[in-house]
Design a protein around this motif. Structure first.
Motif, PDB file in Angstrom:
ATOM      1  N   LEU A 286       0.874  -1.192  -0.141  1.00  0.00           N
ATOM      2  CA  LEU A 286       0.083   0.211   0.147  1.00  0.00           C
ATOM      3  C   LEU A 286       0.864   1.336   0.059  1.00  0.00           C
ATOM      4  O   LEU A 286       0.671   2.095  -0.836  1.00  0.00           O
ATOM      5  CB  LEU A 286      -0.985   0.173   1.128  1.00  0.00           C
ATOM      6  N   PRO A 287       1.840   1.564   0.895  1.00  0.00           N
ATOM      7  CA  PRO A 287       2.718   2.748   0.792  1.00  0.00           C
ATOM      8  C   PRO A 287       3.216   2.647  -0.715  1.00  0.00           C
ATOM      9  O   PRO A 287       3.676   3.844  -1.048  1.00  0.00           O
ATOM     10  CB  PRO A 287       3.568   2.517   2.013  1.00  0.00           C
ATOM     11  N   VAL A 288       4.049   1.641  -1.024  1.00  0.00           N
ATOM     12  CA  VAL A 288       4.649   1.863  -2.294  1.00  0.00           C
ATOM     13  C   VAL A 288       3.809   1.984  -3.355  1.00  0.00           C
ATOM     14  O   VAL A 288       4.373   2.873  -4.113  1.00  0.00           O
ATOM     15  CB  VAL A 288       5.413   0.269  -2.496  1.00  0.00           C
ATOM     16  N   GLY A 289       2.593   1.700  -3.521  1.00  0.00           N
ATOM     17  CA  GLY A 289       1.705   2.003  -4.574  1.00  0.00           C
ATOM     18  C   GLY A 289       1.284   3.381  -4.414  1.00  0.00           C
ATOM     19  O   GLY A 289       1.190   4.086  -5.482  1.00  0.00           O
ATOM     20  N   GLN A 290       0.916   3.933  -3.226  1.00  0.00           N
ATOM     21  CA  GLN A 290       0.689   5.506  -3.084  1.00  0.00           C
ATOM     22  C   GLN A 290       1.717   6.282  -3.396  1.00  0.00           C
ATOM     23  O   GLN A 290       1.763   7.090  -3.935  1.00  0.00           O
ATOM     24  CB  GLN A 290       0.057   5.545  -1.600  1.00  0.00           C
ATOM     25  N   GLY A 291       2.999   6.038  -3.095  1.00  0.00           N
ATOM     26  CA  GLY A 291       4.274   6.624  -3.160  1.00  0.00           C
ATOM     27  C   GLY A 291       4.384   6.663  -4.837  1.00  0.00           C
ATOM     28  O   GLY A 291       4.956   7.532  -5.270  1.00  0.00           O
ATOM     29  N   TYR A 292       4.288   5.493  -5.376  1.00  0.00           N
ATOM     30  CA  TYR A 292       4.415   5.449  -6.873  1.00  0.00           C
ATOM     31  C   TYR A 292       3.290   6.473  -7.603  1.00  0.00           C
ATOM     32  O   TYR A 292       3.689   7.110  -8.435  1.00  0.00           O
ATOM     33  CB  TYR A 292       4.172   4.095  -7.596  1.00  0.00           C
ATOM     34  N   HIS A 293       2.330   6.362  -6.885  1.00  0.00           N
ATOM     35  CA  HIS A 293       1.093   7.310  -7.642  1.00  0.00           C
ATOM     36  C   HIS A 293       1.440   8.636  -7.381  1.00  0.00           C
ATOM     37  O   HIS A 293       1.539   9.509  -8.502  1.00  0.00           O
ATOM     38  CB  HIS A 293      -0.204   6.949  -6.969  1.00  0.00           C
TER      39      HIS A 293
ATOM     40  N   LYS B  74       4.864  21.656  -9.016  1.00  0.00           N
ATOM     41  CA  LYS B  74       4.683  20.361  -8.392  1.00  0.00           C
ATOM     42  C   LYS B  74       3.424  20.510  -7.777  1.00  0.00           C
ATOM     43  O   LYS B  74       2.901  21.567  -7.185  1.00  0.00           O
ATOM     44  CB  LYS B  74       5.820  20.195  -7.307  1.00  0.00           C
ATOM     45  N   PRO B  75       2.391  19.635  -7.886  1.00  0.00           N
ATOM     46  CA  PRO B  75       1.104  19.653  -7.274  1.00  0.00           C
ATOM     47  C   PRO B  75       1.116  19.743  -5.758  1.00  0.00           C
ATOM     48  O   PRO B  75       2.228  19.121  -5.027  1.00  0.00           O
ATOM     49  CB  PRO B  75       0.430  18.401  -7.741  1.00  0.00           C
ATOM     50  N   ILE B  76       0.357  20.527  -5.189  1.00  0.00           N
ATOM     51  CA  ILE B  76       0.177  20.542  -3.831  1.00  0.00           C
ATOM     52  C   ILE B  76      -0.230  19.564  -3.208  1.00  0.00           C
ATOM     53  O   ILE B  76       0.326  19.155  -2.129  1.00  0.00           O
ATOM     54  CB  ILE B  76      -0.690  21.806  -3.384  1.00  0.00           C
ATOM     55  N   SER B  77      -1.362  18.870  -3.640  1.00  0.00           N
ATOM     56  CA  SER B  77      -1.792  17.439  -2.937  1.00  0.00           C
ATOM     57  C   SER B  77      -2.060  16.601  -4.145  1.00  0.00           C
ATOM     58  O   SER B  77      -2.781  17.061  -5.141  1.00  0.00           O
ATOM     59  CB  SER B  77      -2.843  17.686  -2.021  1.00  0.00           C
ATOM     60  N   VAL B  78      -2.074  15.440  -3.959  1.00  0.00           N
ATOM     61  CA  VAL B  78      -2.208  14.442  -4.982  1.00  0.00           C
ATOM     62  C   VAL B  78      -3.310  13.598  -4.219  1.00  0.00           C
ATOM     63  O   VAL B  78      -3.020  12.918  -3.005  1.00  0.00           O
ATOM     64  CB  VAL B  78      -0.954  13.492  -5.527  1.00  0.00           C
TER      65      VAL B  78
ATOM     66  N   LEU C 218       4.317  10.022  -7.355  1.00  0.00           N
ATOM     67  CA  LEU C 218       5.742  10.408  -8.007  1.00  0.00           C
ATOM     68  C   LEU C 218       5.345  10.577  -9.588  1.00  0.00           C
ATOM     69  O   LEU C 218       5.794  11.332 -10.118  1.00  0.00           O
ATOM     70  CB  LEU C 218       6.687   9.194  -7.821  1.00  0.00           C
ATOM     71  N   GLU C 219       4.623   9.355 -10.025  1.00  0.00           N
ATOM     72  CA  GLU C 219       3.796   9.356 -11.210  1.00  0.00           C
ATOM     73  C   GLU C 219       2.960  10.981 -11.651  1.00  0.00           C
ATOM     74  O   GLU C 219       3.280  11.341 -12.540  1.00  0.00           O
ATOM     75  CB  GLU C 219       3.079   8.348 -11.734  1.00  0.00           C
ATOM     76  N   SER C 220       2.293  11.124 -10.701  1.00  0.00           N
ATOM     77  CA  SER C 220       1.504  12.230 -10.775  1.00  0.00           C
ATOM     78  C   SER C 220       2.268  13.666 -11.028  1.00  0.00           C
ATOM     79  O   SER C 220       2.155  14.494 -11.894  1.00  0.00           O
ATOM     80  CB  SER C 220       0.285  12.566  -9.701  1.00  0.00           C
ATOM     81  N   SER C 221       3.277  13.591 -10.140  1.00  0.00           N
ATOM     82  CA  SER C 221       4.416  14.865  -9.886  1.00  0.00           C
ATOM     83  C   SER C 221       5.010  14.904 -11.414  1.00  0.00           C
ATOM     84  O   SER C 221       5.227  16.079 -11.891  1.00  0.00           O
ATOM     85  CB  SER C 221       5.038  14.986  -8.723  1.00  0.00           C
TER      86      SER C 221
END
Length: 171
Positions: free
Chosen positions: A40-47, A62-66, A49-52
């Motif tokens: 779960l933390p790796v998936g959220q971190g990847y998301h 850089k987005p304020i919040s993803v 990173l990908e969004s940024s």
């Protein structure tokens, strides 16, 4: 003959590792510890990173919040990454293992060469020390010989002087 067999072995191992990696990733999805503390933390971190990265690529800051992904999608992303990492690891091993062994062998060879060189230097030092001691001994012997020769010369001169000054030379 060994290299082609080795390559075939690693290609086969890589092909066999794909279903195994996906099975391990699926089992990790159902394990509560791995699911909550790894996937779960790796998936959220990847998301994040990908969004940024996508925002940066489009020229935005850089987005304020993803917004977080739902749990299933995050776990799916990270389990896919885990499976691909395992496959990558199996694919890289045929390169890393010979490289590591080659480095170890060259380090041993270099160590032997350094040991041999150090031994040669030590032998040369011992030889120089022996030669200097021999030189000192011979210098002492030469000084003793010169002193004796000087004493002998003095005696011969004294005898010659006595002979020339004797009383019968007068007659």
């Amino acid at each position: 003959m060994g290299l082609p067999l080795f390559s075939i072995f690693w290609v086969a191992a890589k092909q066999l590792s794909k279903p195994l990696a996906f099975r391990i990733a699926n089992n990790a999805k159902h394990n509560s510890f791995l699911r909550n503390f790894v996937l779960l933390p790796v998936g959220q971190g990847y998301h994040r990173l990908e969004s940024s990265a996508k925002m940066w690529k489009q020229g935005f800051k850089k987005p304020i919040s993803v917004p977080p992904l739902n749990e299933e999608t995050a776990i799916e992303y990270s389990s896919e990454m885990m499976a691909q990492f395992l496959i990558f690891t199996v694919g890289v091993l045929p390169i890393l293992i010979p490289w590591y062994q080659s480095n170890r062998a060259s380090a041993r060879e270099q160590s032997r060469a350094e040991d041999s060189q150090n031994e040669s230097i030590s032998d040369l030092r011992d030889r120089v020390l022996d030669l200097s001691m021999t030189f000192e001994r011979q210098s002492v012997d030469l000084r003793n010989f010169e002193r004796r020769l000087g004493d002998l010369d003095t005696r011969v001169t004294n005898i010659y002087n006595q002979k020339n000054s004797s009383w019968w030379k007068i007659w």
